[in-house]
Design an enzyme around this catalytic site. Structure first.
Site, PDB file in Angstrom:
ATOM      1  N   ALA A   1       0.838  -1.203   0.000  1.00 56.64           N
ATOM      2  CA  ALA A   1       0.000   0.000   0.000  1.00 56.64           C
ATOM      3  C   ALA A   1       0.872   1.252   0.000  1.00 56.64           C
ATOM      4  O   ALA A   1       1.976   1.245   0.549  1.00 56.64           O
ATOM      5  CB  ALA A   1      -0.909   0.010   1.228  1.00 56.64           C
ATOM      6  N   ASP A   2       0.381   2.322  -0.628  1.00 57.94           N
ATOM      7  CA  ASP A   2       1.029   3.623  -0.453  1.00 57.94           C
ATOM      8  C   ASP A   2       0.198   4.428   0.544  1.00 57.94           C
ATOM      9  O   ASP A   2      -0.826   3.945   1.038  1.00 57.94           O
ATOM     10  CB  ASP A   2       1.229   4.342  -1.796  1.00 57.94           C
ATOM     11  CG  ASP A   2      -0.080   4.686  -2.502  1.00 57.94           C
ATOM     12  OD1 ASP A   2      -1.141   4.706  -1.833  1.00 57.94           O
ATOM     13  OD2 ASP A   2      -0.037   4.943  -3.713  1.00 57.94           O
ATOM     14  N   SER A   3       0.648   5.650   0.853  1.00 52.45           N
ATOM     15  CA  SER A   3      -0.025   6.411   1.915  1.00 52.45           C
ATOM     16  C   SER A   3      -1.481   6.716   1.562  1.00 52.45           C
ATOM     17  O   SER A   3      -2.342   6.739   2.431  1.00 52.45           O
ATOM     18  CB  SER A   3       0.741   7.704   2.198  1.00 52.45           C
ATOM     19  OG  SER A   3       0.805   8.490   1.025  1.00 52.45           O
TER      20      SER A   3
ATOM     21  N   ASP B   1      -3.378   4.762  -0.264  1.00 52.02           N
ATOM     22  CA  ASP B   1      -4.128   3.510  -0.076  1.00 52.02           C
ATOM     23  C   ASP B   1      -4.601   3.380   1.369  1.00 52.02           C
ATOM     24  O   ASP B   1      -5.708   2.924   1.626  1.00 52.02           O
ATOM     25  CB  ASP B   1      -3.241   2.304  -0.415  1.00 52.02           C
ATOM     26  CG  ASP B   1      -3.020   2.132  -1.905  1.00 52.02           C
ATOM     27  OD1 ASP B   1      -3.984   2.308  -2.664  1.00 52.02           O
ATOM     28  OD2 ASP B   1      -1.882   1.819  -2.300  1.00 52.02           O
TER      29      ASP B   1
END
Lengths: 78, 244
Positions: free
Chosen positions: A35-37, A39
């Site tokens: 995940a990225d921030s 997400d």
């Protein structure tokens, strides 16, 4: 496994396109599930919708693993 | 040329000259349009000319009303693909005579409402993995203009804000761009006398004021699928009066 865990797992798999076997209690959204921030913000929004619970910003910051999410939702969902 | 059939758009400041032209152009390209403004009668009159459109009166100086506008538009249209933050006010005055409230109100309506609308709209757009956020800023946000420190600050703020959210949202299929009009024919420029108009025209290589439709065409382009790779930009539509 609890009903909450299963529902959280389903959301995480759908949203992050993650392998089901990787979505375990101590899996970190960012480190283990890709995940990225943004997400993580979207996941919190999805949890809020699914469980009808409000997750305040300071609590959301502490939700970093699947287990963190399950724990918060179990404790706070009506 | 650009087809917006099936797209759902909200235009703020829709009863103004530029806002009305934007709403008409989006509608002509096939979009279903929600019109927002403060004057209900003017909104209803415009809405009557644009079949399928809805009029949503909203006071953008009220934060709670502004927060709620996106939800009302999504409900009325069944979603929102295109946000055009066009509403803006001026409270011109030289720095030494500028009152706190003149500064704060212009910042709040122009920049603050854009923040609130973009925040609310991006939620649904992120879920749908598609969105167009378009802010109408101004050439003076880049060049400055004496007597408009508050207005220029708000417009420059919109540009920086747009560049930031463009980076945040790009991976979700959402673009965010600004359009910066120069001198456009409007009630504001109608109030100028002939000598003032001549002086302005001399500073414009195209030797004329712009039309609201010149801005509307830029909006339709940025709203289109063809502009999916354009984000964080400011498109200057000013007849060449400032080349940045």
């Amino acid at each position: 496994m609890s009903d909450v865990f299963d529902r959280v797992k389903k959301i995480v798999i759908e949203h992050l396109d993650a392998d089901a076997e990787k979505v375990v209690e101590n899996a970190s959204f960012i480190d283990d599930l890709g995940a990225d921030s943004l997400d993580t913000v979207e996941l919190v929004m999805a949890f809020e919708e699914e469980f009808g619970v409000e997750i305040p910003d300071d609590a959301a910051e502490k939700i970093q693993t699947v287990g963190d999410a399950v724990k918060f939702i179990s404790a706070n969902a009506g | 040329m650009f087809d917006l059939t099936g797209k759902k758009a909200l235009v703020t400041g829709a009863t103004g000259g530029i806002g009305g032209a934007i709403a008409r152009a989006l509608h002509a390209a096939g979009a279903q349009v929600a019109l927002s403004g403060t004057r209900q009668e003017a909104l209803d009159a415009l809405s009557a000319q644009l079949p399928g459109s809805v009029a949503l009166a909203c006071n953008l100086s009220d934060p709670a009303e502004t927060d709620g506008l996106i939800g009302r538009a999504e409900e009325a249209l069944g979603g929102l693909d295109i946000l055009v933050a066009n509403a803006g006010i001026t409270k011109d005055g030289l720095l030494l005579r500028m009152k706190d409230e003149d500064f704060e109100r212009v910042l709040d309506v122009n920049l603050g409402s854009y923040f609130r609308l973009a925040r609310a709209a991006s939620k649904g757009m992120m879920k749908r993995r598609l969105g167009r956020i378009i802010a109408i800023t101004s050439v003076v946000g880049v060049t400055g203009n004496p007597g408009q420190a508050n207005y220029a600050a708000s417009k420059a703020g919109m540009i920086g804000f747009t560049k930031s959210i463009a980076q945040e949202l790009a991976s979700r299929g959402i673009t965010a761009n600004c359009i910066a009009p120069g001198f456009i024919v409007s009630p504001m420029t109608d109030a100028l006398n002939e000598a003032q108009k001549e002086a302005i025209t001399k500073s414009i290589p195209a030797a004329r004021l712009g039309q609201p439709d010149d801005i509307a065409a830029a909006v339709v382009y940025l709203a289109s699928d063809q502009a999916s790779y354009v984000t964080g930009q400011t498109l200057h539509v000013n007849g060449g009066m400032a080349m940045i």
